[in-house]
Structure formats: structure tokens, C-alpha cells
Design an enzyme around this catalytic site. Sequence first.
Site, PDB file in Angstrom:
ATOM      1  N   GLU A 172       0.794  -1.226   0.000  1.00 46.46           N
ATOM      2  CA  GLU A 172       0.000   0.000   0.000  1.00 46.46           C
ATOM      3  C   GLU A 172       0.828   1.278   0.000  1.00 46.46           C
ATOM      4  OE1 GLU A 172      -2.887  -0.108   3.157  1.00 46.46           O
ATOM      5  OE2 GLU A 172      -3.995  -1.740   2.233  1.00 46.46           O
ATOM      6  N   GLU A 378      -5.242  -8.579   1.016  1.00 48.80           N
ATOM      7  CA  GLU A 378      -5.874  -8.233   2.295  1.00 48.80           C
ATOM      8  C   GLU A 378      -7.362  -7.996   2.098  1.00 48.80           C
ATOM      9  OE1 GLU A 378      -4.312  -4.978   4.640  1.00 48.80           O
ATOM     10  OE2 GLU A 378      -2.247  -5.587   4.211  1.00 48.80           O
TER      11      GLU A 378
HETATM   12  C1  GBH Z   1      -4.408  -1.965   5.567  1.00 47.81           C
HETATM   13  O1  GBH Z   1      -4.571  -0.598   5.417  1.00 47.81           O
HETATM   14  C2  GBH Z   1      -3.019  -2.244   6.043  1.00 47.81           C
HETATM   15  O2  GBH Z   1      -2.226  -2.845   5.026  1.00 47.81           O
HETATM   16  C3  GBH Z   1      -2.966  -3.069   7.298  1.00 47.81           C
HETATM   17  O3  GBH Z   1      -1.693  -2.974   7.851  1.00 47.81           O
HETATM   18  C4  GBH Z   1      -4.058  -2.600   8.224  1.00 47.81           C
HETATM   19  O4  GBH Z   1      -3.946  -3.184   9.481  1.00 47.81           O
HETATM   20  C5  GBH Z   1      -5.362  -2.952   7.601  1.00 47.81           C
HETATM   21  O5  GBH Z   1      -5.462  -2.474   6.299  1.00 47.81           O
HETATM   22  C6  GBH Z   1      -6.564  -2.464   8.388  1.00 47.81           C
HETATM   23  O6  GBH Z   1      -6.580  -1.086   8.480  1.00 47.81           O
HETATM   24  O7  GBH Z   1     -10.522   5.192   4.940  1.00 47.81           O
HETATM   25  O8  GBH Z   1     -12.807   5.710   4.322  1.00 47.81           O
HETATM   26  O9  GBH Z   1     -10.979   6.478   2.930  1.00 47.81           O
HETATM   27  C7  GBH Z   1      -5.804  -0.220   4.890  1.00 47.81           C
HETATM   28  C8  GBH Z   1      -5.895   1.284   4.771  1.00 47.81           C
HETATM   29  C9  GBH Z   1      -8.268   1.392   4.525  1.00 47.81           C
HETATM   30  C10 GBH Z   1      -6.841   3.062   3.562  1.00 47.81           C
HETATM   31  C11 GBH Z   1      -9.406   1.854   3.667  1.00 47.81           C
HETATM   32  C12 GBH Z   1      -7.961   3.510   2.693  1.00 47.81           C
HETATM   33  C13 GBH Z   1     -10.266   3.618   2.318  1.00 47.81           C
HETATM   34  C14 GBH Z   1     -11.579   3.958   2.944  1.00 47.81           C
HETATM   35  N1  GBH Z   1      -6.984   1.668   3.918  1.00 47.81           N
HETATM   36  N2  GBH Z   1      -9.241   3.231   3.297  1.00 47.81           N
HETATM   37  S1  GBH Z   1     -11.454   5.438   3.839  1.00 47.81           S
END
Ligand code: GBH
Length: 473
Positions: A172, A378
Site C-alpha cells: 500500500e 488483504e
Molecule cells: C491496511 O490498510 C493495512 O495494510 C494493514 O496494515 C491494516 O492493518 C489494515 O489495512 C486495516 O486497516 O478510509 O474511508 O478512505 C488499509 C488502509 C483502509 C486506507 C481503507 C484507505 C479507504 C476507505 N486503507 N481506506 S477510507
Amino acid sequence: GNADYRDSGLVFPEGFTFGSATASYQVEGGAREDGRLPSIWDTFSGTPGRVWNGDTGDVACDHYHRWESDLDLMKDLGLDAYRFSIAWPRIVPAGTGAVNQAGIDFYSRLVDGLLERGIRPVATLYHWDLPQPLEDAGGWPVRATADAFERYAEIMGTALGDRIHTWTTLNEPWCSAYLGYGQGGHAPGRAEPASALAAVHHLNLAHGRAVQALRATSTGDPDYSVTLNFHVARGRGDQAAEAIRRVDALANRAFTGPMLRGEYPADLLQDTASVTDWSFVQEGDLEAIHQPIDVLGVNYYSTVTVRLWDGVSPRQVNDGHKATAGGTAWPGSDGVLEFLEQPGPYTEMGWNIAPEGLEELLLSLREQFPDQALMVTENGAAFADEVAEDGSVPDADRLDYLRRHFTAAHRAMQQGVDLRGYFVWSLLDNFEWGYGYAKRFGIVRVDFDTLERTVKQSGEWYARLAKTGTLPE
Ligand code: GBH
């Protein structure tokens, strides 16, 4: 019913990979052991006000000491593969200079332990734990960080490239660049839009250089990959399509463009022109970034809903992240894009549950990159689990979330998507970044007082899926 993606009995193809994922800083602990030096996440979590409750990854799940019993647990669950990440500050603690053999030895034992149990190692080189000295020298906004990453990749390819099944360069990069340097809610907590875009480029460069370094040093026959968190956007208002296009450019095509097509999208350069002239892109960089990969890793949790701001009404911003540093994850689009409240239901993160978004995403990726094999690296959900009187963890909401997303993936495959596998986030409840230990994503519960593990109901369910290849009742 059909519409709600709550299917059962669906059969996944022979050879489909059922795995689970973690990341070094989120599970390992042992933060000061065997030569490891601080990463940006040690610094960030040690800074008051940055992480909920002042939580840190000092101990986390203590996986650094409990890895053998954790591998036994994975075997009991019937996992085909384990996606873990390597802590760069264990391998090259200062980022440049001395290599720490004790760090290499830890991952070498882990990989051997996986292979002994018939579990395929899927290793990510970078899941956000940048050695602090590299940040002190400028971090991802500077080019030298990509140089250091290339050397780290070469070290790991040499050490483990005979045994790793799949190498993933970055996890990411959207989060590293935009949350780390733009919005500031992730380490290193900087809110500098131009730096965020420079970070995008140097992460892309690091990816391409690392694929080449891993390929040159790995003596086995590993697959090469990168994991991206795609934004699936829904538009509102009379310029809905334009709002979606902007999100897609900044969040998705900023990475797939250079990595898979060898170019930055023209509309991205235009959208961000007021922030940077992209002069950090040097001759030869796009060629270096554009490396063939065997599989593209897809992380998916939820959708976003966007609208172009009308410039008059109070601006709504709901991007699901704490804006601790007051920055923006959308350089060039701040004051242009509005992120709107989305229809529920929601997980404990406040993210909306939208399995159809995963199906759409996989279909869209197949359309954009027809020959690219895909892997869900994921997917999962945080819920406030309760431990029942008999000690079990009946997490029906997480089980339902997973069932619906596996159904969505299966539907995409029925429509011709070449999806090779699926990794549930996460194997264990762990350090959820800015949220500390407040949010639980595990299919296995961790009691953070005793560090005891308990397989949740969703974990039992997933074990049946992994063992039979059939979506259980
Ligand atoms: C992942 O990040 C990571 O790789 C992992 O380490 C983490 O623990 C896991 O997911 C859970 O968080 O936030 O409303 O704009 C995910 C991060 C989540 C960022 C969804 C973008 C989009 C929806 N992403 N987010 S919003």
C-alpha cells in the site's frame, strides 16, 4: 439471497491459495531485540498524541518470540500460505551500512518453519517500518531512500530467495505516501502535499528497483508482486464522473500507471500541477519502475463516496482517517474533492461494508490489465468481539463480512477474473496503526494482557473454507 452476497457452497478452483496476513510492526514486538533499531513507527507511536491510548508495537502480539506456536496455529487452520512482512530495521538497522545477521536469521527460521509445515511464504519487504535514520535523511520524499531500498532488496533476495514463494515489494504505497507525508495520520506524520507526491515517485522507483534486485539474487523461482490498496469510488453530484476520475488518478493510477504501463497518467500530472512539477522524475526512472510482475496484490476493505465541492456549501470531508496533522491525503484535490458519509452497515473502523465493490474492482482490473494475474492480499474487518462464557469468540459479524467478500471474489472469477488467492487480514488481532489495540481484525483473538491466542468463530469457519475449498454454510 443473491443480492446480498451471502452465498454458501461455492467451490473455489483447485490450487486457489487460502492464506492470512500480518505485518512486522503490527505483530512482532521485540522492538529493541537482536540489533533492531527504531523505525518511523517506533518514533511515531512514542510521540504523545499520535496513537490512540499511547499504544506502541513494543510487545504487540509477541510474535517475535511466539512464532513457532503461531506457525502451528496456521497449520491447524489449514492455511496454504502466510503473508508476512520483513522489518527493514532488523535487517539494515540504520537503513544504510551494517547488515544485521540476527535479523536475517529470524526470518530464515520463520521461512523454514513455514516450509516444514507445508505453508508457502509470501514475504513483503516494506509494510511501513522505515528505518528512522532514513527518515532523518529525508524519508520517501528523497531519492536516496529508493537507493537504500534497492540494497535491502538485494540482501533479502540473497538470504531468502531460494525459499520464498512470492516476493512483494511494497504494501500500500498510497498509505506510505499520502497518509505518511500528506495527511500525517501515519508515520512519519508529515503534512506536506508536495512531499507526498515525491514520496509516490520514490516508492514507485523503489518497487521497480527492488523487483530487479530480487530477480537478480533469488535462486529459487519466486513470483514477484506488489500490493496496492485500490480506491473504489462512487460519485455524487452533477460532476460525479470527474470526482471519481480524480480519486482514481491519485489513488490508483499513480501506481499502476508507472508500474504496469511505464508512464504517469497525464491527468494526474495536471491535477497536481499546483503542488509539484514532478521534476523528481529522472531520465530512465519509468523504465526502471515498469517491471513485469507475476501477480498484482489487491487490498480491499470498503468504498469511498466523492463529490466535487461546489465552493459554497460547508465542505464535508470524511476520509476515515484521523487528520492529526491537519494535512490532506489528496494533494491537488484538497478543496476540490469532498468525501461524503456513506450508507452503512459499517465495521468498527466506520468503514462501510460493500462486497460488491470487490467484485467491481476485480472486474475493472481485468479490463485495464487483461493479462495480469491478481491476488487479494488483504480483506477483513474490525469488530468489537466479545468473549463468551465458555471462552469462545462468536464473531458472527466478521464471519458474515468474510463470507460476503469471498462470494464477491468468486463471482468475479465466474466472470473470468484470474484470481489466484485470497489472504484474510488478519491472522491475529494486532497493533492497528493509529488506532493501537482498540481495533481487532483477527480471525484469532489475542488477549493483550496474557498474549493468549483463541481461534474465533470466523477462524473456525475460514479453516473449513481453506481445507475444503468450498464456502461453508
Ligand atoms: C491496511 O490498510 C493495512 O495494510 C494493514 O496494515 C491494516 O492493518 C489494515 O489495512 C486495516 O486497516 O478510509 O474511508 O478512505 C488499509 C488502509 C483502509 C486506507 C481503507 C484507505 C479507504 C476507505 N486503507 N481506506 S477510507
